[in-house]
Design an enzyme around this catalytic site. Structure first.
Site, PDB file in Angstrom:
ATOM      1  N   ASN A   7       0.851  -1.182   0.000  1.00 47.14           N
ATOM      2  CA  ASN A   7       0.000   0.000   0.000  1.00 47.14           C
ATOM      3  C   ASN A   7       0.894   1.242   0.000  1.00 47.14           C
ATOM      4  O   ASN A   7       1.711   1.428   0.907  1.00 47.14           O
ATOM      5  CB  ASN A   7      -0.903  -0.015   1.241  1.00 47.14           C
ATOM      6  N   ARG A  18       4.521  18.444   0.856  1.00 50.03           N
ATOM      7  CA  ARG A  18       5.348  19.541   0.362  1.00 50.03           C
ATOM      8  C   ARG A  18       4.913  20.062  -1.001  1.00 50.03           C
ATOM      9  O   ARG A  18       5.509  20.997  -1.524  1.00 50.03           O
ATOM     10  CB  ARG A  18       6.819  19.088   0.277  1.00 50.03           C
ATOM     11  N   HIS A  43      -5.567   3.441  -1.636  1.00 46.75           N
ATOM     12  CA  HIS A  43      -6.859   3.665  -0.993  1.00 46.75           C
ATOM     13  C   HIS A  43      -7.205   5.147  -1.097  1.00 46.75           C
ATOM     14  O   HIS A  43      -6.966   5.921  -0.170  1.00 46.75           O
ATOM     15  CB  HIS A  43      -6.804   3.226   0.475  1.00 46.75           C
ATOM     16  N   ARG A  45      -9.269   8.470  -0.875  1.00 50.67           N
ATOM     17  CA  ARG A  45     -10.397   8.938  -0.071  1.00 50.67           C
ATOM     18  C   ARG A  45     -10.948  10.213  -0.704  1.00 50.67           C
ATOM     19  O   ARG A  45     -10.263  10.877  -1.477  1.00 50.67           O
ATOM     20  CB  ARG A  45      -9.961   9.163   1.366  1.00 50.67           C
ATOM     21  N   HIS A  50      -4.125  11.806   0.549  1.00 54.87           N
ATOM     22  CA  HIS A  50      -2.893  11.087   0.201  1.00 54.87           C
ATOM     23  C   HIS A  50      -2.973  10.657  -1.260  1.00 54.87           C
ATOM     24  O   HIS A  50      -2.483  11.362  -2.131  1.00 54.87           O
ATOM     25  CB  HIS A  50      -2.611   9.926   1.165  1.00 54.87           C
ATOM     26  N   GLU A  70      -8.650   0.128  -2.986  1.00 50.88           N
ATOM     27  CA  GLU A  70      -9.537   0.006  -1.832  1.00 50.88           C
ATOM     28  C   GLU A  70     -10.353   1.275  -1.668  1.00 50.88           C
ATOM     29  O   GLU A  70      -9.905   2.358  -2.032  1.00 50.88           O
ATOM     30  CB  GLU A  70      -8.723  -0.183  -0.547  1.00 50.88           C
ATOM     31  N   THR A 100      -8.050   6.220   9.253  1.00 53.11           N
ATOM     32  CA  THR A 100      -7.695   4.957   8.606  1.00 53.11           C
ATOM     33  C   THR A 100      -8.857   4.001   8.783  1.00 53.11           C
ATOM     34  O   THR A 100      -9.779   4.272   9.561  1.00 53.11           O
ATOM     35  CB  THR A 100      -6.400   4.372   9.201  1.00 53.11           C
ATOM     36  N   HIS A 190      -4.026  -4.644   7.729  1.00 52.41           N
ATOM     37  CA  HIS A 190      -4.137  -3.614   8.762  1.00 52.41           C
ATOM     38  C   HIS A 190      -3.280  -3.991   9.965  1.00 52.41           C
ATOM     39  O   HIS A 190      -3.573  -4.933  10.689  1.00 52.41           O
ATOM     40  CB  HIS A 190      -5.569  -3.368   9.225  1.00 52.41           C
ATOM     41  N   ASP A 191      -2.211  -3.236  10.149  1.00 53.92           N
ATOM     42  CA  ASP A 191      -1.265  -3.389  11.252  1.00 53.92           C
ATOM     43  C   ASP A 191      -0.463  -4.683  11.202  1.00 53.92           C
ATOM     44  O   ASP A 191       0.167  -5.060  12.197  1.00 53.92           O
ATOM     45  CB  ASP A 191      -1.966  -3.258  12.610  1.00 53.92           C
ATOM     46  N   HIS A 214       1.484   1.014   6.114  1.00 46.78           N
ATOM     47  CA  HIS A 214       2.058   1.854   7.167  1.00 46.78           C
ATOM     48  C   HIS A 214       3.295   1.223   7.782  1.00 46.78           C
ATOM     49  O   HIS A 214       4.358   1.866   7.874  1.00 46.78           O
ATOM     50  CB  HIS A 214       1.006   2.119   8.244  1.00 46.78           C
TER      51      HIS A 214
END
Length: 237
Positions: A7, A18, A43, A45, A50, A70, A100, A190-191, A214
């Protein structure tokens, strides 16, 4: 072997902080694939904080592995996916202001809605996956939507594992077995991290794909992107 999809949302976050095009998202996607990753996940949004919607269009030309998009299937997202036609779309019930993803679908309550959206994607040759908690009722509900796969939401497992409780894997193993009974493919995300990915994989033998962002990007700050990707591939093999 379980496929690793990276991801790249965090790379886009850094770029957007920036302005301009540093780091270059497209070059990063190319490099990540060259380093051995078997997929790219994004993903987008609605606020494009992002990944931007245009990123999805631009990435289509450079992702030669699996391309996974996603998101919450609002109209704008559905239109984007139908335009880009990625390998896979993963449906996530995000609130507009979610930092998230923080929960899976209620596949019973939302069955008719999910069934309609999934059928549209499948008519266009796009593999579908639903983000779900490791709850047997939600797996059973997912099977009735016509989805190809589920993606197990693994935050709770990661918390339990970090606290020294490997038994936190049990509901995930049970959910995976039930999904397999229904003929559903199994993804997860996830995590997940270098600390827990090997244990998770060993206990979910049917696992087809993990989507990791992440943790992988954070670990890469210390260890290097190419090195970290190959560390994941080794643990997933």
């Amino acid at each position: 072997m379980t496929k690793l999809s990276v991801n790249i949302n965090k790379i886009a976050t850094l770029r957007n902080s920036r302005g301009g095009n540093v780091p270059d998202l497209l070059k990063s996607a190319i490099d990540i694939q060259d380093f051995g990753a078997e997929g790219i996940t994004i993903h987008p949004r609605p606020d494009e904080r992002h990944i931007r919607y245009q990123d999805a269009r631009d990435l289509k030309a450079v992702v030669h592995t699996e391309f996974n998009i996603e998101g919450n299937p609002i109209k704008k997202f559905i239109d984007l996916v139908l335009e880009v036609k990625p390998t896979q779309v993963t449906l996530v019930p995000d609130a507009v202001d979610a930092i998230t993803s923080n929960a899976g679908w209620d596949t019973v309550k939302n069955r008719d809605f999910l069934k309609e959206v999934i059928s549209e994607f499948k008519r266009n040759g796009i593999r579908t996956s639903i983000f779900v908690d490791p709850v047997i009722g939600m797996i059973e509900g997912a099977a009735l939507t016509g989805t190809d796969r589920i993606e197990l939401y693994t935050e709770e497992f990661a918390k339990e594992y970090a606290n020294g409780n490997p038994g936190g894997i049990t509901p995930y193993a049970d959910a995976a077995r039930k999904a397999t009974e229904f003929g559903l493919g199994i993804n997860a995300g996830h995590d997940l991290s270098l600390d827990n990915i090997k244990f998770f994989k060993e206990n979910i033998p049917e696992l087809l794909e993990v989507s990791i962002g992440h943790a992988l990007i954070a670990e890469s700050l210390y260890l290097g992107l190419e090195n970290v990707i190959n560390m994941y591939l080794n643990k997933l093999s």
